[in-house]
Design an enzyme around this catalytic site. Structure first.
Site, PDB file in Angstrom:
ATOM      1  N   ASP A 191      22.184  31.085  50.170  1.00 36.70           N
ATOM      2  CA  ASP A 191      21.993  31.316  51.781  1.00 36.70           C
ATOM      3  C   ASP A 191      23.354  31.728  52.219  1.00 36.70           C
ATOM      4  OD1 ASP A 191      22.161  30.643  54.661  1.00 36.70           O
ATOM      5  OD2 ASP A 191      21.017  28.531  54.300  1.00 36.70           O
ATOM      6  N   HIS A 239      18.675  32.084  53.152  1.00 36.94           N
ATOM      7  CA  HIS A 239      18.189  31.512  54.311  1.00 36.94           C
ATOM      8  C   HIS A 239      16.887  32.350  54.950  1.00 36.94           C
ATOM      9  CE1 HIS A 239      19.759  29.468  57.981  1.00 36.94           C
ATOM     10  NE2 HIS A 239      19.015  30.461  58.641  1.00 36.94           N
TER      11      HIS A 239
END
Length: 232
Positions: A170, A201
């Protein structure tokens, strides 16, 4: 059956726009869907409709209703992504928790559904954590652990089950933040953490460039099982 609706704000002084999807029969429970920073867009509506098809009442409040009501953005369009970051900067999570409280009250009192869960994405993932710590939501699930590492001092207040999905690549939640989340929550009796190796993400978005099909299927299956067990 899905529709745009409004629910009373916590203080009763305003109406919060929301998207509501109803199951065919009596709801077995309810799920509040907290969007990413892109508003109640087609992907979030699709998530609500999926929950309704499984027998849940699903409600997605407009999290930006105070300053950008009705906004729907596409994260794959650079200009819209930047617009979304601007709204994120304006968003007050403490007021957001009040809106979640308002949704819980509406579902239990007006809709007559006693068991209420929450699933949040991106900013909504942070709100899932905050809801677990600050409300009596029956169960919460957060995708992508944005800023949770800055709120670990609230973990002692988590009284009902919380699941967090953490993609290890992420680019908004780096390795140090992920390590802090694990250090703070791994031993919490009410919290379950799942890492998704190499995913970024937004991997569980319903549509668009960010989706990773295998990762999304795995995380969503875990979410369904978790909520089925804790909202029964």
């Amino acid at each position: 059956m899905a529709t745009n609706t409004q629910i009373p704000s916590l203080d009763g002084a305003a109406q919060i726009p929301a998207y509501l999807a109803r199951p065919a029969g009596t709801p077995k429970a309810a799920i509040i869907v907290i969007p990413e920073i892109f508003g109640v867009n087609p992907g979030i509506r699709q998530k609500c409709e999926s929950w309704a098809s499984e027998g849940y009442l699903a409600l997605a409040p407009d999290i930006f209703w105070r300053f950008a009501p009705g906004v729907e953005l596409d994260p794959d369009v650079p200009e819209q992504l930047q617009e979304a970051f601007g709204y994120f900067g304006q968003y007050d999570p403490d007021l957001g928790i009040q809106d979640i409280e308002a949704a819980i009250h509406h579902i239990r009192r007006t809709e007559g559904v006693s068991k209420v869960g929450l699933v949040g994405y991106c900013l909504g993932g942070r709100m899932a954590y905050m809801a677990a710590a600050r409300t009596d939501i029956d169960a919460s699930v957060g995708y992508y652990g944005v800023m949770i590492d800055t709120m670990l001092n609230e973990s002692h207040a988590i009284a009902n089950p919380l699941m967090l999905h953490i993609p290890t690549a992420d680019h908004f939640v780096g390795p140090e933040a992920q390590a802090a989340i694990h250090a703070g929550l791994d031993n919490h009796p009410k919290v379950t953490l799942h890492d998704y190796e190499g995913l970024d993400h937004g991997f569980a978005a319903e549509m668009g460039d960010r989706r990773n099909e295998a990762g999304a299927q795995l995380a969503d299956a875990r979410t369904r099982e978790f909520l089925a067990a804790n909202l029964a």
